[in-house]
Design an enzyme around this catalytic site. Structure first.
Site, mmCIF file in Angstrom:
data_model
loop_
_atom_site.group_PDB
_atom_site.id
_atom_site.type_symbol
_atom_site.label_atom_id
_atom_site.label_comp_id
_atom_site.label_asym_id
_atom_site.label_seq_id
_atom_site.Cartn_x
_atom_site.Cartn_y
_atom_site.Cartn_z
ATOM 1 N N LYS A 269 0.733 -1.163 -0.085
ATOM 2 C CA LYS A 269 0.042 -0.055 -0.029
ATOM 3 C C LYS A 269 0.845 1.139 -0.085
ATOM 4 C CE LYS A 269 -3.052 2.519 3.068
ATOM 5 N NZ LYS A 269 -3.538 2.503 4.538
ATOM 6 N N ASP A 274 -2.063 10.532 3.421
ATOM 7 C CA ASP A 274 -3.525 10.205 3.851
ATOM 8 C C ASP A 274 -4.103 11.380 4.703
ATOM 9 O OD1 ASP A 274 -6.006 8.979 4.026
ATOM 10 O OD2 ASP A 274 -5.350 7.520 5.457
ATOM 11 N N LYS A 281 -8.951 13.505 8.589
ATOM 12 C CA LYS A 281 -8.396 13.189 9.978
ATOM 13 C C LYS A 281 -8.415 14.594 10.857
ATOM 14 C CE LYS A 281 -5.523 9.280 8.171
ATOM 15 N NZ LYS A 281 -5.992 8.125 8.942
ATOM 16 N N ASP A 292 1.902 6.491 5.626
ATOM 17 C CA ASP A 292 0.731 5.628 5.190
ATOM 18 C C ASP A 292 1.240 4.813 3.779
ATOM 19 O OD1 ASP A 292 -1.541 4.513 5.935
ATOM 20 O OD2 ASP A 292 -2.807 5.536 4.717
ATOM 21 N N ASP A 351 -11.714 7.729 4.721
ATOM 22 C CA ASP A 351 -10.719 7.387 5.655
ATOM 23 C C ASP A 351 -10.277 6.030 5.527
ATOM 24 O OD1 ASP A 351 -7.988 8.286 6.714
ATOM 25 O OD2 ASP A 351 -9.068 8.063 8.724
ATOM 26 N N GLU A 353 -9.418 4.217 3.005
ATOM 27 C CA GLU A 353 -9.172 4.265 1.551
ATOM 28 C C GLU A 353 -8.125 3.036 1.156
ATOM 29 O OE1 GLU A 353 -5.641 5.187 3.158
ATOM 30 O OE2 GLU A 353 -7.500 5.986 3.905
ATOM 31 N N ARG A 355 -7.985 -0.194 1.616
ATOM 32 C CA ARG A 355 -8.281 -1.245 1.150
ATOM 33 C C ARG A 355 -9.218 -1.173 -0.234
ATOM 34 N NH1 ARG A 355 -11.961 -1.374 6.563
ATOM 35 N NH2 ARG A 355 -10.257 -0.140 6.986
#
Length: 502
Positions: A269, A274, A281, A292, A351, A353, A355
């Site tokens: 990933k 993010d 967030k 991330d 958030d 995201e 996946r």
């Protein structure tokens, strides 16, 4: 840093420094006893005087020990002999390297690799010494105008092994340790880069740099235009709010003698930042969301180590580069996305995201007819709550693969803990409007995230590593840890069937 291995007696070593162990309470190790004998009791007299107890991490630097050719002898406290384990061994090596640097030693012969560590052989002790040394010397100051004036004169380290027949094992351990360290170094450098520099295109450029020096590694990229043609709508949706184009980088390594050997696929990933998107967030700690992309950094690090070792296997690394930002064009809670697999997803929270990016990549890699697929991602805060900073979360419905990864984690010291992936958890993802939601609620958050991914990994053996708790440190020591490079690399070494020990 230059590493080598030799087998010899301490009294014959002509070096800037000899490093030997002392156990608690004031007990000389076998090598230290040899030095004590030729120095006519000089070392044991110091211990009787109380200069060193032998507690873990204690250091005593001696100059001009009688009848010893080396200028200095460093006595290292190793704790109680029967209690010396791998964790303590790593700490001792790290403290030793710091002491050698602080005291100005340019070279040293280290006999700590002859100590008995519970359940570990010479290969492990030498390799771990290399990795611990390199990790202790790591710093990230590429963007500082004033560099730190850290005193680091140590240039050469020789590890001693008990017998000459172990020299080959020791040399192999150094080779592997250097490769893993180089992979961790790259992983940390890439992850520590700020998001205004490290974007999806930057990830691709780092992969290309490795390929420039590796004949059997090819790198290709898939941009947004191509993703659209492929139907990767879920991946595209996440990056839609950012001006930085989403880029999926494919690193294809061919090391197997048999060209028909199916590849192992590693997916990382790569959310280079993010923000949470529309589901923004909190501001506190948001700077750490540059990490991330820790999964992608881990994969590129493992690929670097693989290329350095030239393992005889086929491996494909996929860096799922993307940036999740809010804008008038960003995807929203309530949107329903049609994934590359054809399954539909109701977005409950932008958030969640990672996946949504990974599900399309898991479908994309079917074209490689993989032997197996391992994805690694800083996927859920829930995994940090469950396992903290010590173990990565491992999810897999394939027991042999799960056991391989757990074993690789134990071997490398980059441990994982297997979490359940039971069908009962799938119910948390039910949606009245689509095939599934992208969020299963607060309970069992890391498990429901893995359940989501499992729906897109039906055509091959698959495992998921959630490294949200292990990929970086916060606070005063903020920075990438280099994990899960050791675990992934050890897994590849094992898969390649390379000899590792006695």
């Amino acid at each position: 840093m230059e590493f080598s291995v030799k087998s010899g007696s301490p009294e014959k070593q002509r070096s800037a420094c000899i490093v030997v162990g002392v156990y608690e309470p004031r007990r000389l190790s076998g090598i230290a006893e040899q030095l004590d004998k030729i120095s006519e009791g000089y070392i044991s007299n110091l211990l009787r005087r109380g200069d060193l107890e032998g507690k873990p991490g204690q250091m005593l630097l001696l100059h001009h020990v009688p009848n010893v050719l080396s200028e200095r002898v460093l006595l290292v406290g190793c704790g109680k002999e029967r209690e010396l384990d791998e964790r303590q061994y790593k700490q001792i090596i790290t403290k030793t390297i710091n002491t050698l640097n602080e005291t100005g030693s340019m070279e040293a012969v280290c006999f700590l690799t002859e100590l008995h560590v519970k359940g570990r052989d010479t290969y492990w002790k030498v390799r771990e010494a290399v990795e611990s040394t390199q990790n202790s010397l790591y710093s990230f100051d590429a963007l500082k105008t004033r560099k730190g004036e850290t005193r680091r004169p140590l240039r050469k380290l020789v590890f001693n092994v008990p017998t000459r027949r172990e020299l080959t094992v020791g040399e192999r351990a150094i080779e592997h340790g250097m490769a893993v360290s180089a992979g961790m170094h790259l992983c940390r450098d890439v992850a520590n880069m700020p998001p205004n520099i490290c974007n999806p295109a930057y990830l691709a450029s780092q992969a290309r740099q490795i390929a420039e020096n590796t004949e059997n590694l090819t790198v290709t990229t898939v941009g947004e235009e191509q993703m659209e043609k492929l139907g990767m709508n879920s991946y595209l949706a996440v990056g839609r709010g950012s001006d930085n184009e989403s880029v999926m980088t494919i690193m294809e390594y061919k090391g197997a003698v048999d060209n028909t050997q199916k590849p192992i696929v590693l997916i990382g990933k790569g959310l280079t930042f993010d923000s949470g998107g529309i589901s923004l967030k909190p501001g506190e700690g948001m700077d750490e969301m540059k990490y991330d992309m820790g999964g992608a950094a881990g994969v590129i690090g493992a690929m670097k180590a693989l290329c350095d070792m030239q393992l005889p296997i086929n491996v494909i690394g996929v860096l799922a580069g993307c940036e999740n930002m809010p804008s008038s064009n960003a995807y929203r809670p309530g949107d329903i996305l049609t994934t590359m697999s054809g399954q539909t997803v109701e977005v409950l929270n932008t958030d969640a995201e990672g996946r949504l990016v990974l599900c399309d990549v898991l479908t994309y890699v079917e074209r490689f007819d993989p032997e197996l697929v391992v994805d690694t991602a800083t996927l859920t805060g829930a995994c940090v709550i469950a396992l903290g900073k010590h173990a990565s979360g491992l999810f897999s419905g394939h027991n042999p693969l799960a056991h391989e990864l757990l074993n690789a984690g134990e071997q490398s010291g980059d441990r994982a803990w297997r979490m359940p992936l039971w069908d009962e958890y799938q119910e948390h993802l039910e949606s009245p409007f689509a095939d599934m939601t992208n969020l299963g609620g607060r309970p069992a958050g890391s498990i429901t995230a893995a359940c989501f991914l499992s729906r897109f990994a039906k055509k091959y053996n698959w495992a998921h590593l959630d490294v949200a708790g292990t990929a970086w440190n916060s606070g005063a020591n903020k920075g990438s840890t280099g994990r899960p490079v050791p675990l992934l690399t050890q897994f590849l070494i094992n898969r390649a069937g390379v000899d590792q020990g006695e």
